[in-house]
Design a protein around this motif. Sequence first.
Motif, PDB file in Angstrom:
ATOM      1  N   TRP A  47     109.707  52.024  23.587  1.00 53.48           N
ATOM      2  CA  TRP A  47     110.290  51.506  22.338  1.00 53.48           C
ATOM      3  C   TRP A  47     109.575  52.021  21.097  1.00 53.48           C
ATOM      4  CZ3 TRP A  47     107.277  48.403  19.157  1.00 53.48           C
ATOM      5  CH2 TRP A  47     106.176  47.760  19.733  1.00 53.48           C
ATOM      6  N   VAL A  48     108.324  52.469  21.230  1.00 54.26           N
ATOM      7  CA  VAL A  48     107.581  52.892  20.031  1.00 54.26           C
ATOM      8  C   VAL A  48     108.149  54.176  19.419  1.00 54.26           C
ATOM      9  CG1 VAL A  48     105.502  51.775  20.925  1.00 54.26           C
ATOM     10  CG2 VAL A  48     105.765  54.273  21.170  1.00 54.26           C
ATOM     11  N   PHE A  49     109.023  54.884  20.152  1.00 49.00           N
ATOM     12  CA  PHE A  49     109.619  56.109  19.616  1.00 49.00           C
ATOM     13  C   PHE A  49     110.766  55.840  18.639  1.00 49.00           C
ATOM     14  CE2 PHE A  49     108.396  58.714  23.616  1.00 49.00           C
ATOM     15  CZ  PHE A  49     107.180  59.038  23.033  1.00 49.00           C
ATOM     16  N   ALA A  50     111.295  54.621  18.620  1.00 55.42           N
ATOM     17  CA  ALA A  50     112.510  54.431  17.818  1.00 55.42           C
ATOM     18  C   ALA A  50     112.569  53.063  17.147  1.00 55.42           C
ATOM     19  CB  ALA A  50     113.743  54.626  18.702  1.00 55.42           C
ATOM     20  N   ASP A  51     111.447  52.410  17.004  1.00 57.02           N
ATOM     21  CA  ASP A  51     111.453  51.053  16.452  1.00 57.02           C
ATOM     22  C   ASP A  51     111.266  51.100  14.932  1.00 57.02           C
ATOM     23  OD1 ASP A  51     111.067  48.004  17.183  1.00 57.02           O
ATOM     24  OD2 ASP A  51     109.592  48.515  15.650  1.00 57.02           O
ATOM     25  N   PRO A  52     112.176  50.504  14.167  1.00 55.97           N
ATOM     26  CA  PRO A  52     112.069  50.567  12.700  1.00 55.97           C
ATOM     27  C   PRO A  52     110.817  49.867  12.157  1.00 55.97           C
ATOM     28  CG  PRO A  52     114.249  49.758  13.374  1.00 55.97           C
ATOM     29  CD  PRO A  52     113.416  49.831  14.608  1.00 55.97           C
ATOM     30  N   ASP A  53     110.375  48.805  12.806  1.00 58.74           N
ATOM     31  CA  ASP A  53     109.154  48.130  12.336  1.00 58.74           C
ATOM     32  C   ASP A  53     107.916  48.985  12.572  1.00 58.74           C
ATOM     33  OD1 ASP A  53     110.513  45.918  11.420  1.00 58.74           O
ATOM     34  OD2 ASP A  53     110.375  44.877  13.357  1.00 58.74           O
ATOM     35  N   VAL A  54     107.914  49.677  13.708  1.00 59.13           N
ATOM     36  CA  VAL A  54     106.806  50.606  13.959  1.00 59.13           C
ATOM     37  C   VAL A  54     106.801  51.675  12.875  1.00 59.13           C
ATOM     38  CG1 VAL A  54     106.017  52.464  15.494  1.00 59.13           C
ATOM     39  CG2 VAL A  54     106.592  50.226  16.445  1.00 59.13           C
ATOM     40  N   TYR A  55     107.988  52.175  12.560  1.00 56.64           N
ATOM     41  CA  TYR A  55     108.061  53.229  11.540  1.00 56.64           C
ATOM     42  C   TYR A  55     107.499  52.745  10.205  1.00 56.64           C
ATOM     43  CZ  TYR A  55     109.770  56.587   8.215  1.00 56.64           C
ATOM     44  OH  TYR A  55     109.823  57.500   7.201  1.00 56.64           O
ATOM     45  N   ARG A  56     107.918  51.557   9.784  1.00 59.43           N
ATOM     46  CA  ARG A  56     107.418  51.043   8.496  1.00 59.43           C
ATOM     47  C   ARG A  56     105.904  50.830   8.539  1.00 59.43           C
ATOM     48  NH1 ARG A  56     112.627  48.655   8.053  1.00 59.43           N
ATOM     49  NH2 ARG A  56     112.068  46.953   9.444  1.00 59.43           N
ATOM     50  N   ALA A  57     105.422  50.347   9.658  1.00 62.44           N
ATOM     51  CA  ALA A  57     103.976  50.142   9.782  1.00 62.44           C
ATOM     52  C   ALA A  57     103.241  51.482   9.741  1.00 62.44           C
ATOM     53  CB  ALA A  57     103.664  49.400  11.083  1.00 62.44           C
ATOM     54  N   GLU A  58     103.829  52.502  10.360  1.00 61.65           N
ATOM     55  CA  GLU A  58     103.191  53.827  10.333  1.00 61.65           C
ATOM     56  C   GLU A  58     103.103  54.367   8.909  1.00 61.65           C
ATOM     57  OE1 GLU A  58     104.681  55.301  14.777  1.00 61.65           O
ATOM     58  OE2 GLU A  58     105.877  55.782  13.005  1.00 61.65           O
ATOM     59  N   VAL A  59     104.182  54.180   8.148  1.00 58.64           N
ATOM     60  CA  VAL A  59     104.165  54.674   6.766  1.00 58.64           C
ATOM     61  C   VAL A  59     103.029  54.005   5.990  1.00 58.64           C
ATOM     62  CG1 VAL A  59     105.457  54.745   4.589  1.00 58.64           C
ATOM     63  CG2 VAL A  59     106.628  55.243   6.760  1.00 58.64           C
ATOM     64  N   HIS A  60     102.885  52.684   6.158  1.00 56.73           N
ATOM     65  CA  HIS A  60     101.877  51.943   5.394  1.00 56.73           C
ATOM     66  C   HIS A  60     100.468  52.145   5.936  1.00 56.73           C
ATOM     67  CE1 HIS A  60     104.567  49.677   2.806  1.00 56.73           C
ATOM     68  NE2 HIS A  60     105.344  49.473   3.854  1.00 56.73           N
ATOM     69  N   GLN A  61     100.342  52.137   7.249  1.00 58.07           N
ATOM     70  CA  GLN A  61      99.000  52.048   7.823  1.00 58.07           C
ATOM     71  C   GLN A  61      98.454  53.368   8.329  1.00 58.07           C
ATOM     72  OE1 GLN A  61     100.131  47.848   9.559  1.00 58.07           O
ATOM     73  NE2 GLN A  61      98.021  48.374  10.112  1.00 58.07           N
ATOM     74  N   ILE A  62      99.308  54.361   8.458  1.00 60.70           N
ATOM     75  CA  ILE A  62      98.813  55.680   8.859  1.00 60.70           C
ATOM     76  C   ILE A  62      98.985  56.669   7.710  1.00 60.70           C
ATOM     77  CG2 ILE A  62      99.097  57.626  10.443  1.00 60.70           C
ATOM     78  CD1 ILE A  62      99.859  55.550  12.602  1.00 60.70           C
ATOM     79  N   PHE A  63     100.228  56.933   7.321  1.00 60.79           N
ATOM     80  CA  PHE A  63     100.456  58.022   6.359  1.00 60.79           C
ATOM     81  C   PHE A  63      99.927  57.684   4.969  1.00 60.79           C
ATOM     82  CE2 PHE A  63     103.397  58.827   9.806  1.00 60.79           C
ATOM     83  CZ  PHE A  63     103.067  60.146  10.081  1.00 60.79           C
TER      84      PHE A  63
END
Lengths: 456, 165
Positions: free
Chosen positions: A27-43
């Motif tokens: 699920w981590v490949f396509a989860d919108p919440d994961v994506y938003r968290a990645e933008v904030h917490q990684i990128f």
Amino acid sequence: MADVPRLRRDVLLEVKAKIQQGVLPQWVFADPDVYRAEVHQIFAKTWNFLGHESEIPRPGDYVTRWIVHDPVLLLRDEQGEIQAYLNSCTHRGTKLCTADFGQRKTFTCPYHGWTFNLNGDLVGVIAGNKVYGQEMDRSQWSLRKLPRVASYQGMIFGSLNPDAPSLMSFLGDLKWYLDIMLGRSDGGMEVRGVPQRWIIHTNWKVSSDNFGGDPYHTAMTHRSTVELGISPKDPMYASYGHQVVLNHGHGINLITAKAGLNVPPYQGLPREMWPMFERNLTPAQRQVFEKTMIMVGTCFPNLSFVSPMHGTGGPDEPLTSFVNFRVWRPIGPAKIEITSWFMVDKQAPEAFKEASYLSYIGSFGPAGTLEQDDAEIWTRVVEASQGTMAQDKDVHYNNVLNYLMGLGRVEPDPTWPGPGIAYPTCYLDAISRAFYEHWIDALLAEQDTDVLVPNR
Amino acid sequence: MDISYEDVVQFLFREAALLDQREYEAWLALLDEGIRYRMPVRVTRDFGESDDFIDDMTFFDETKRSLQTRVERFRTTSAWSENPPTRTRHIVSNIRVVNRERPDAVQVASYFLILRSIRDSSESAHIFGERVDTIHRVDGQLKLAERTIYLDQTVFPMLNLSIFI
């Protein structure tokens, strides 16, 4: 207020436990919440590659780039220093510069005409004194600088995080290997032309992980080149050499020929370049480079590189090496824009530069005979990851993916002369496991400074 | 014998049909042995700046040999980008002869719109632009001697370019 990512900590901790066991919930490949968290917490926290110094050699040269959703204006100012600004007018937010590259002394916003110089200063306001009065403090309205900009071996990075550790510390042991690709010859590298850009419907982690830790895919994904006789029939052909796990989620594979096979030293680079390698590389770096045929890896999170030997003709054609860096820019959970730079040694013979470019065009980029098939398969991963079964966060056997290769079976090679943890095979998921462990730690981190702590 | 406008139109339409029908060997036979087949990268530049095509960086920079290799690859069992094959329509229009300096050769410009259907996706990808070709007569047969593909899009909108334009 913007959506605050709502990922349950216990779910993320379960993902982390799975990664440590060598499996990854799909699920981590396509989860919108994961994506938003990645933008904030990684990128938003890490260093992001913006461009190469050779793209903006003179004062006033600029290129426009992206850090995920932040438009960036990268330029060289009158003092010759590199500056990076948010490409957005400070008056009403208009995207200031829409060209991909160019030469300018000032940038004027088309909305109301505010004008900024290369230092980002607001130097022109239409009817300024009449409408804002003498008291307007223009210094309050300069272009917004990216909090951090730094370069290594000509590679310019920016960070949106004022508290990011230094670029040197972020790159860490990867620098030793970047030196081999980028710092081996006098004067370093130059970008040819402009980067190619294209769109793929996949998740950025799929492509980052593929370049970072997956030489195993070559035998099947790129089997067409085996059928053509361009690549060896031996299904282990991309396994020989070392997979090196580096700190901060980075990793590199240094692929050699099978022991006993004769390959040209230094990826077949022209002999007249070898004295430069003596000057610019350490004996240990040369020892590694001399035997290497392919270097491929990822600088966490989304800067990947490949330097293979490839031919554009049939099996009788000579193989030529090239250096390619690319950013997998996330533009959604299931969409990336690839920006891909071909680079070549400034001091290489012109004939080699041309052959190297043709080798790149033939094999990578959207029309490359290798990359065509990568893109096809990466889109299929995400296409198959969006449904109820794959997205089930109750992690059990049938919605985790296999990253078990070599877990507990392959020991590091203590004789490896370079930094990092080097395993004596490239058919191994060690880099992938470290990549995803670093990734999940970043999502779990609550303090900014925790995001970039080295892998333990 | 001069190359007529009708000859040019028939040549380009036949070529488009061969590409859409994946008759790549017949398509290769239309190409001159010395063909130069290029597709420079397009960029957005400031108003008034000269050229927005980058001659130094391309998507295709091909010879007959490298095009043959690409075709041979499509004939393997494992060129996954075209296995199963994507489906295309090469719409070629606005054909005009732009240079007739030699009796046995013409320079021809044409517009293209390529629609591509991939797997079971209901969305069609499309690319468009202009091609500038040199077509000449060799032993009585028309051959494509040079093609430069000028794409209108600066960010290539398809996952790959495993087709010919």
